[in-house]
Motif scaffolding. Sequence first.
Motif, PDB file in Angstrom:
ATOM      1  N   GLU A 190       0.809  -1.220   0.000  1.00  0.00           N
ATOM      2  CA  GLU A 190       0.000   0.000   0.000  1.00  0.00           C
ATOM      3  C   GLU A 190       0.842   1.270   0.000  1.00  0.00           C
ATOM      4  OE1 GLU A 190      -3.467   2.249   2.644  1.00  0.00           O
ATOM      5  OE2 GLU A 190      -2.084   0.840   3.588  1.00  0.00           O
TER       6      GLU A 190
ATOM      7  N   ARG B  40      -9.357  -6.827   0.961  1.00  0.00           N
ATOM      8  CA  ARG B  40      -9.231  -5.880   2.072  1.00  0.00           C
ATOM      9  C   ARG B  40      -8.562  -4.575   1.675  1.00  0.00           C
ATOM     10  NH1 ARG B  40      -4.334  -6.820   5.710  1.00  0.00           N
ATOM     11  NH2 ARG B  40      -2.877  -8.087   4.528  1.00  0.00           N
ATOM     12  N   TRP B  41      -7.860  -4.547   0.527  1.00  0.00           N
ATOM     13  CA  TRP B  41      -7.183  -3.329   0.116  1.00  0.00           C
ATOM     14  C   TRP B  41      -8.036  -2.443  -0.788  1.00  0.00           C
ATOM     15  CZ3 TRP B  41      -3.679  -1.946   3.158  1.00  0.00           C
ATOM     16  CH2 TRP B  41      -2.800  -2.865   3.742  1.00  0.00           C
TER      17      TRP B  41
ATOM     18  N   GLU C 167     -11.012  -1.074  -0.267  1.00  0.00           N
ATOM     19  CA  GLU C 167     -11.509   0.088   0.459  1.00  0.00           C
ATOM     20  C   GLU C 167     -10.375   0.982   0.922  1.00  0.00           C
ATOM     21  OE1 GLU C 167     -14.305   1.249   4.321  1.00  0.00           O
ATOM     22  OE2 GLU C 167     -14.076  -0.840   3.712  1.00  0.00           O
ATOM     23  N   SER C 168      -9.293   0.365   1.418  1.00  0.00           N
ATOM     24  CA  SER C 168      -8.172   1.141   1.932  1.00  0.00           C
ATOM     25  C   SER C 168      -7.542   2.017   0.847  1.00  0.00           C
ATOM     26  CB  SER C 168      -7.123   0.198   2.517  1.00  0.00           C
ATOM     27  OG  SER C 168      -6.008   0.912   2.987  1.00  0.00           O
TER      28      SER C 168
END
Length: 269
Positions: free
Chosen positions: A43, A64-65, A67-68
Motif C-alpha cells: 500500500e 481488504r485493500w 476500500e483502503s
Amino acid sequence: MGAYASDVGGPAPEDMRVFTELRDVELRTLMESQLGIYIAEGEKVIRRAADAGHVPHSFLLSPRWVESLSDVLDRFDVPCHVREEREIEALTGFHVHRGALAAFVRPEPTPLDKVLADAQRVVVVEDLVDHMNVGSIFRNAAALGFDGVVLSPRCADPFYRRSIKVAMGAVFSLPHARLDDWYAAPAQLRDAGFTTYAMTLAEPSTPLDAVVPAERSALIVGSEGPGLTDHWEREADVRVTIPMAAAIDSLNVAASVAIACWHFRPTAR
C-alpha cells in the motif's frame, strides 16, 4: 472508481499478464520494456508512486485493500482486479506483501544534465547488479539529504519490484539518470562543478572522517566485490575509505553508502 474488475476465481484476463507472468524473469523484463511499466508492491509504495504523479496501468488487490486504497483507485480509470491473497500468490509465483500490487507506467528517463543542474550532492553507482542494494542506496541517499543518483549502464533497474520495495518508494522522489557513456562520466561530473569522491579500499586514500565535503560532491561507489574500476579510481578527485577494525576489510555497499552519505549530509558543512 475506475474500471473495477472483480474476477475472483475466474480465468485471468489478458490485461493481467503484467502480473501473471512475473515469475518468468526474462519474460517479465521483456514485457516491462515493451509495455513501459513497472510493478509497485504494498500500500505505501503504491500510494507513493501515485502521489509522485506516476500513472497506473492496472491494480491487483486482495479484497481488504480495495476500500483502503479507494481514494487512489478513484483517481484513475484503469482496471482493478480483485483476488484472494492465496490466488494472487498463485498467479504471480511469489509471496506478495499483504496482497497489493499495481502496474505503473514507467516515467521517461531523466537526462544527466537535468539531474545535476540544481544538485549539490549525488551518489554515483558503477555496475551494481543487486536490486536490493540499489534500492537501499536510493533509500539511504534520500534519507540523508542527497539530491540525486547516477547509474552506470550495467546497474540494476531501480524500478524493479524489489528495488522499489526496499527503497520504500524513494526511487519515485529522488531524481536519477542512467549514463550512456560511463567512461566519460568523470569529465561530465567535473564539468558540472562536482568534486568526485571514490569509495575504495585501495591505498593511498583518505579516511572518511578526515574529508571536508566540497560544495558540490559526487560520492562514487562500485559493484559488490570488485568495487570501482581502475578508470574511476584514477579519475576521481579524492579516494576515500571507511576506517574499520582489524580483520574486517569491507562493508556491504549499501551500508558503506549510508555511512558516507551521513558524513556528506547537508548539515555536515
